[in-house]
Enzyme design. Structure first.
Site, PDB file in Angstrom:
ATOM      1  N   GLU A 116      12.511  73.338  30.551  1.00 11.76           N
ATOM      2  CA  GLU A 116      12.497  71.915  30.918  1.00 11.76           C
ATOM      3  C   GLU A 116      12.535  71.782  32.433  1.00 11.76           C
ATOM      4  O   GLU A 116      12.709  72.784  33.143  1.00 11.76           O
ATOM      5  CB  GLU A 116      13.688  71.191  30.267  1.00 11.76           C
ATOM      6  CG  GLU A 116      13.545  71.083  28.745  1.00 11.76           C
ATOM      7  CD  GLU A 116      14.770  70.547  28.052  1.00 11.76           C
ATOM      8  OE1 GLU A 116      15.538  69.792  28.658  1.00 11.76           O
ATOM      9  OE2 GLU A 116      14.965  70.901  26.879  1.00 11.76           O
ATOM     10  N   HIS A 239      15.497  58.981  32.217  1.00 12.43           N
ATOM     11  CA  HIS A 239      14.601  60.007  31.664  1.00 12.43           C
ATOM     12  C   HIS A 239      13.169  59.568  31.943  1.00 12.43           C
ATOM     13  O   HIS A 239      12.815  58.413  31.685  1.00 12.43           O
ATOM     14  CB  HIS A 239      14.834  60.177  30.161  1.00 12.43           C
ATOM     15  CG  HIS A 239      14.226  61.438  29.617  1.00 12.43           C
ATOM     16  ND1 HIS A 239      12.873  61.628  29.547  1.00 12.43           N
ATOM     17  CD2 HIS A 239      14.792  62.569  29.148  1.00 12.43           C
ATOM     18  CE1 HIS A 239      12.629  62.835  29.044  1.00 12.43           C
ATOM     19  NE2 HIS A 239      13.787  63.430  28.800  1.00 12.43           N
ATOM     20  N   ARG A 285      14.381  65.933  37.214  1.00 16.09           N
ATOM     21  CA  ARG A 285      14.151  64.657  36.542  1.00 16.09           C
ATOM     22  C   ARG A 285      14.140  63.444  37.479  1.00 16.09           C
ATOM     23  O   ARG A 285      13.367  62.512  37.297  1.00 16.09           O
ATOM     24  CB  ARG A 285      15.268  64.488  35.528  1.00 16.09           C
ATOM     25  CG  ARG A 285      14.891  63.729  34.346  1.00 16.09           C
ATOM     26  CD  ARG A 285      15.963  63.846  33.315  1.00 16.09           C
ATOM     27  NE  ARG A 285      15.675  64.888  32.362  1.00 16.09           N
ATOM     28  CZ  ARG A 285      16.447  65.137  31.310  1.00 16.09           C
ATOM     29  NH1 ARG A 285      17.536  64.436  31.116  1.00 16.09           N
ATOM     30  NH2 ARG A 285      16.128  66.084  30.465  1.00 16.09           N
ATOM     31  N   HIS A 346      19.177  57.084  30.700  1.00 17.28           N
ATOM     32  CA  HIS A 346      19.341  58.179  29.737  1.00 17.28           C
ATOM     33  C   HIS A 346      20.727  58.808  29.761  1.00 17.28           C
ATOM     34  O   HIS A 346      21.294  59.085  28.718  1.00 17.28           O
ATOM     35  CB  HIS A 346      18.288  59.235  30.079  1.00 17.28           C
ATOM     36  CG  HIS A 346      18.276  60.427  29.179  1.00 17.28           C
ATOM     37  ND1 HIS A 346      18.006  60.333  27.831  1.00 17.28           N
ATOM     38  CD2 HIS A 346      18.494  61.756  29.430  1.00 17.28           C
ATOM     39  CE1 HIS A 346      18.053  61.546  27.281  1.00 17.28           C
ATOM     40  NE2 HIS A 346      18.361  62.417  28.229  1.00 17.28           N
ATOM     41  N   ARG A 381      21.692  65.548  36.927  1.00 20.11           N
ATOM     42  CA  ARG A 381      21.941  66.585  35.922  1.00 20.11           C
ATOM     43  C   ARG A 381      20.676  67.395  35.635  1.00 20.11           C
ATOM     44  O   ARG A 381      19.593  66.844  35.445  1.00 20.11           O
ATOM     45  CB  ARG A 381      22.406  65.936  34.621  1.00 20.11           C
ATOM     46  CG  ARG A 381      22.537  66.890  33.461  1.00 20.11           C
ATOM     47  CD  ARG A 381      23.040  66.185  32.240  1.00 20.11           C
ATOM     48  NE  ARG A 381      22.084  65.241  31.718  1.00 20.11           N
ATOM     49  CZ  ARG A 381      21.264  65.486  30.698  1.00 20.11           C
ATOM     50  NH1 ARG A 381      21.299  66.651  30.080  1.00 20.11           N
ATOM     51  NH2 ARG A 381      20.438  64.564  30.273  1.00 20.11           N
TER      52      ARG A 381
HETATM   53  P1  FAD Z   1      28.279  61.408  22.054  1.00 19.07           P
HETATM   54  O1  FAD Z   1      27.515  62.433  21.348  1.00 19.07           O
HETATM   55  O2  FAD Z   1      27.537  60.220  22.530  1.00 19.07           O
HETATM   56  O3  FAD Z   1      29.439  60.907  21.087  1.00 19.07           O
HETATM   57  C1  FAD Z   1      30.235  59.815  21.440  1.00 19.07           C
HETATM   58  C2  FAD Z   1      31.031  59.403  20.216  1.00 19.07           C
HETATM   59  O4  FAD Z   1      32.025  58.460  20.580  1.00 19.07           O
HETATM   60  C3  FAD Z   1      30.205  58.744  19.131  1.00 19.07           C
HETATM   61  O5  FAD Z   1      30.665  59.207  17.902  1.00 19.07           O
HETATM   62  C4  FAD Z   1      30.546  57.261  19.291  1.00 19.07           C
HETATM   63  O6  FAD Z   1      30.379  56.501  18.133  1.00 19.07           O
HETATM   64  C5  FAD Z   1      31.991  57.366  19.679  1.00 19.07           C
HETATM   65  N1  FAD Z   1      32.532  56.207  20.395  1.00 19.07           N
HETATM   66  C6  FAD Z   1      32.087  55.628  21.533  1.00 19.07           C
HETATM   67  N2  FAD Z   1      32.891  54.620  21.884  1.00 19.07           N
HETATM   68  C7  FAD Z   1      33.871  54.561  20.959  1.00 19.07           C
HETATM   69  C8  FAD Z   1      34.993  53.729  20.766  1.00 19.07           C
HETATM   70  N3  FAD Z   1      35.284  52.713  21.600  1.00 19.07           N
HETATM   71  N4  FAD Z   1      35.779  53.949  19.685  1.00 19.07           N
HETATM   72  C9  FAD Z   1      35.514  54.933  18.805  1.00 19.07           C
HETATM   73  N5  FAD Z   1      34.459  55.757  18.948  1.00 19.07           N
HETATM   74  C10 FAD Z   1      33.654  55.569  20.008  1.00 19.07           C
HETATM   75  N6  FAD Z   1      21.485  66.584  26.401  1.00 19.07           N
HETATM   76  C11 FAD Z   1      21.181  67.898  26.386  1.00 19.07           C
HETATM   77  O7  FAD Z   1      21.945  68.718  26.921  1.00 19.07           O
HETATM   78  N7  FAD Z   1      20.044  68.324  25.775  1.00 19.07           N
HETATM   79  C12 FAD Z   1      19.171  67.480  25.161  1.00 19.07           C
HETATM   80  O8  FAD Z   1      18.177  67.893  24.603  1.00 19.07           O
HETATM   81  C13 FAD Z   1      19.468  66.093  25.180  1.00 19.07           C
HETATM   82  N8  FAD Z   1      18.619  65.202  24.619  1.00 19.07           N
HETATM   83  C14 FAD Z   1      18.991  63.892  24.550  1.00 19.07           C
HETATM   84  C15 FAD Z   1      18.153  62.988  23.890  1.00 19.07           C
HETATM   85  C16 FAD Z   1      18.543  61.671  23.750  1.00 19.07           C
HETATM   86  C17 FAD Z   1      17.643  60.698  23.023  1.00 19.07           C
HETATM   87  C18 FAD Z   1      19.777  61.242  24.288  1.00 19.07           C
HETATM   88  C19 FAD Z   1      20.215  59.817  24.130  1.00 19.07           C
HETATM   89  C20 FAD Z   1      20.585  62.131  24.979  1.00 19.07           C
HETATM   90  C21 FAD Z   1      20.200  63.449  25.117  1.00 19.07           C
HETATM   91  N9  FAD Z   1      21.006  64.369  25.791  1.00 19.07           N
HETATM   92  C22 FAD Z   1      20.672  65.687  25.797  1.00 19.07           C
HETATM   93  C23 FAD Z   1      22.329  63.984  26.307  1.00 19.07           C
HETATM   94  C24 FAD Z   1      23.378  64.443  25.285  1.00 19.07           C
HETATM   95  O9  FAD Z   1      22.901  64.196  23.982  1.00 19.07           O
HETATM   96  C25 FAD Z   1      24.702  63.726  25.463  1.00 19.07           C
HETATM   97  O10 FAD Z   1      25.090  63.746  26.796  1.00 19.07           O
HETATM   98  C26 FAD Z   1      25.770  64.410  24.643  1.00 19.07           C
HETATM   99  O11 FAD Z   1      25.359  64.491  23.302  1.00 19.07           O
HETATM  100  C27 FAD Z   1      27.080  63.654  24.756  1.00 19.07           C
HETATM  101  O12 FAD Z   1      27.980  64.171  23.822  1.00 19.07           O
HETATM  102  P2  FAD Z   1      29.400  63.505  23.700  1.00 19.07           P
HETATM  103  O13 FAD Z   1      30.114  64.223  22.611  1.00 19.07           O
HETATM  104  O14 FAD Z   1      30.018  63.429  25.024  1.00 19.07           O
HETATM  105  O15 FAD Z   1      29.090  61.993  23.277  1.00 19.07           O
HETATM  106  C1  SIN Z   2      14.937  65.996  26.529  1.00 15.04           C
HETATM  107  O1  SIN Z   2      14.752  66.570  25.461  1.00 15.04           O
HETATM  108  O2  SIN Z   2      14.046  65.733  27.337  1.00 15.04           O
HETATM  109  C2  SIN Z   2      16.329  65.591  26.891  1.00 15.04           C
HETATM  110  C3  SIN Z   2      16.991  66.724  27.516  1.00 15.04           C
HETATM  111  C4  SIN Z   2      18.236  66.283  28.223  1.00 15.04           C
HETATM  112  O3  SIN Z   2      18.519  65.099  28.350  1.00 15.04           O
HETATM  113  O4  SIN Z   2      18.936  67.182  28.698  1.00 15.04           O
END
Ligand code: FAD
Ligand code: SIN
Length: 527
Positions: A116, A239, A285, A346, A381
């Site tokens: 990437e 993104h 990015r 993003h 990032r």
């Molecule tokens: P999340 O996975 O967002 O989980 C947050 C949790 O908290 C959820 O369950 C939510 O419901 C809960 N929550 C929020 N507020 C509250 C509240 N007030 N009370 C109770 N629960 C709450 N990153 C990569 O490294 N590689 C990738 O390929 C990639 N692709 C991506 C593609 C997309 C479409 C998106 C949107 C993001 C992508 N990212 C990627 C970024 C990455 O997915 C996130 O940064 C990462 O998953 C965050 O994980 P987390 O556990 O911190 O939060």
């Molecule tokens: C993507 O698949 O382009 C998202 C990757 C990322 O947010 O790290």
């Protein structure tokens, strides 16, 4: 009124950070995990490209560190980068033991590593183009096997309960949280010895975002109100390539598509990225998103296109089955025609200040994942480093929680809703949601100026006054709680952006196009 629920460990959020932490502390005590929608609903669930770690002999930790530092534009905390990058490979093996099935190369041998933007090597473990869904599935299945973990769905954390808020003496300590049971419309009190904030990002603060609806910045807002420091909120990552299709509610086209050779083209069909960076379509990015923004502004076009039609259609369909199918639903066959794409909000690089073990400044409160700021990402990032950071920090935070959880949960005052009546002016809430998201998109987007930021600040302050009045006058609803948090996060982004008098990484301002000699974090703390 519900009775207080007590746990040794309270986890807020069920993405990769919350679930990893819960699994790791499960043997040491009772875990209460609250999540505001269905347990799988999280940014994690939508991750496409994959998770970055050094997994091949052609790669090295030093190269991964260097790529992260380069993308971060001088603002990464190098010690955090080194720790997180070097702990990645062992934790990937643990994910695999928990049942995550990453894609392998043909013949089923070595893992198929993707590439990437900003990566000098192939180092992205992926499960087709639904990596996040596969990780979430495996972690949830593992959590279901642990009797000490209780998951509460549709349970929306409203605010942290701290010793300072209760007027108790000594260092500020987190004692649990209030949460709205969305099904019963009752506010519950959760008490815990240790609380992990794992609430993810804040993409919903912008009109166009790749994030699902849960991403309303609740964790940052709650931590700020509780007295924690918040860093670098100006660095919002856009993104470069989301599908330009009104029916799609912003669908991401993974950077891995460019990693496999896709090319960005202007409205005239001519590739333009070489004019902006030597790595062309695989530049970091921030550079690609700004280049697209600039091409769109120059030509007046509503989108640019992403072209992978020169690749073998069978390869495209098997490498990107989810993206291929989704685009086809909207009438685009990516093996035959270029896809219309635009940038969208993003990822939140800033967040609650923590060390690499997830410790915040508030005793008993840890934070991991997108909600936190360890210094890994600096001003921008590196792709696929966020799942990595969430995993490593949650793992280290679990060690801290087990070692340092001493005080049992204590009796806490129940939530007071006073004489609040049911809200009868929900239209105000909907209107304010729309207004915040649009003004952030228009005034605090990819290219900024002080004038636009000041305009945004004035509007947000007005909205906050109105929202606060609503908040105290009426019973809380999920929309109102999230709106209050969105407004708080919007204010933090604008304040951080106004403080940064330079253009660095994701923060680009026409008023200060150069760099300050000393890279500095922007830190905000509630007065
Ligand atoms: P999340 O996975 O967002 O989980 C947050 C949790 O908290 C959820 O369950 C939510 O419901 C809960 N929550 C929020 N507020 C509250 C509240 N007030 N009370 C109770 N629960 C709450 N990153 C990569 O490294 N590689 C990738 O390929 C990639 N692709 C991506 C593609 C997309 C479409 C998106 C949107 C993001 C992508 N990212 C990627 C970024 C990455 O997915 C996130 O940064 C990462 O998953 C965050 O994980 P987390 O556990 O911190 O939060
Ligand atoms: C993507 O698949 O382009 C998202 C990757 C990322 O947010 O790290």
């Amino acid at each position: 009124m519900a009775d207080q629920r007590n746990f040794d460990y309270l986890v807020i959020g069920s993405g990769i950070a919350g679930l990893t932490f819960a699994l790791k502390v499960a043997k040491a005590g009772r875990v209460g995990l609250i999540t505001k929608k269905h347990r799988a609903e999280s940014n994690t669930n939508y991750a496409q490209g994959g998770i970055a770690a050094v997994m091949s002999a052609e790669d090295s930790l030093e190269l991964h560190v260097r790529d992260t530092l380069v993308a971060g534009a001088g603002l990464c905390h190098e010690d955090a980068v080194r720790t997180i990058v070097s702990e990645g490979p062992a934790l990937m093996r643990e994910l695999i033991e928990w049942g995550v099935k990453f894609s392998r190369r043909e013949g089923g041998g070595e893992y198929d590593l993707g590439r990437e933007g900003g990566h000098s090597k192939r180092r992205v473990l992926h499960a087709g183009d639904i990596t996040g869904r596969e990780i979430e599935r495996a972690l949830l299945e593992e959590a279901a096997r642990q009797p000490s973990i209780t998951v509460f769905e549709d349970m929306l954390a409203i605010d942290l309960i701290t010793s300072q808020k209760l007027g108790l003496p000594g260092r500020n300590r987190c004692l649990g949280c209030y949460a709205l049971d969305e099904k019963r419309s009752v506010v519950e009190t959760f008490g815990a010895s240790m609380t992990l904030l794992a609430t993810g990002g804040a993409g919903k603060v912008y009109l166009y975002t790749s994030n699902p609806d849960i991403a309303s910045g609740d964790g940052v807002a709650m931590a700020y109100r509780a007295g924690a420091s918040i860093a670098n909120m100006e660095f919002v990552q856009f993104h470069p390539t989301c599908l330009y299709e009104p029916r799609a509610k912003t669908f991401l086209i993974s950077e891995a598509v460019r990693g496999e050779g896709a090319v960005l083209r202007g409205p005239d069909g001519v590739p333009f990225m070489k004019r902006y960076h030597e790595m062309a379509d695989l530049a970091p990015r921030d550079i690609v998103a700004r280049a697209i923004d600039s091409e769109m502004k120059k030509t007046g076009a509503e989108y640019v296109t992403l072209d992978i039609t020169h690749k073998d259609p069978e390869f495209v369909r098997s490498r990107f089955p989810n993206i291929y199918a989704k685009c086809l639903e909207y009438g685009y066959d990516m093996t035959k025609q270029p896809l219309p794409v635009v940038p969208a909000a993003h990822y939140q690089c800033g967040g609650v200040v923590t060390d690499v073990d997830g410790r915040t400044e508030i005793a008993g409160l840890l934070a991991a994942g997108e909600v936190g700021h360890t210094g890994l990402h600096g001003a921008n990032r590196l792709a696929s480093n966020s799942l990595l950071e969430a995993l490593v920090v949650a793992h280290r935070a679990a060690d801290v929680a087990v070692r340092e959880s001493r005080e049992p949960a204590r009796a806490l005052p129940a939530w007071q809703s006073g004489n609040a009546a049911d809200p009868d002016e929900l239209v105000v809430v909907t209107h304010n949601w729309d207004e915040i998201r649009r003004l952030m998109w228009d005034y605090v987007g990819i290219v900024r100026t002080d004038k636009r930021l000041l305009r945004a600040r004035a509007r947000i302050q007005n909205l906050q006054r109105e929202i606060n009045q609503f908040y105290w006058d009426y019973k809380v609803t999920p929309d109102l709680i999230e709106l209050r948090n969105l407004a708080q996060v919007a204010e933090l982004i604008v304040e951080c952006a106004l403080q940064r008098k330079e253009s660095r990484g994701l923060h680009f301002t026409l008023d200060y196009p150069g760099l300050q000699p000393e890279p500095r974090d922007t830190i905000l703390r509630k007065a």
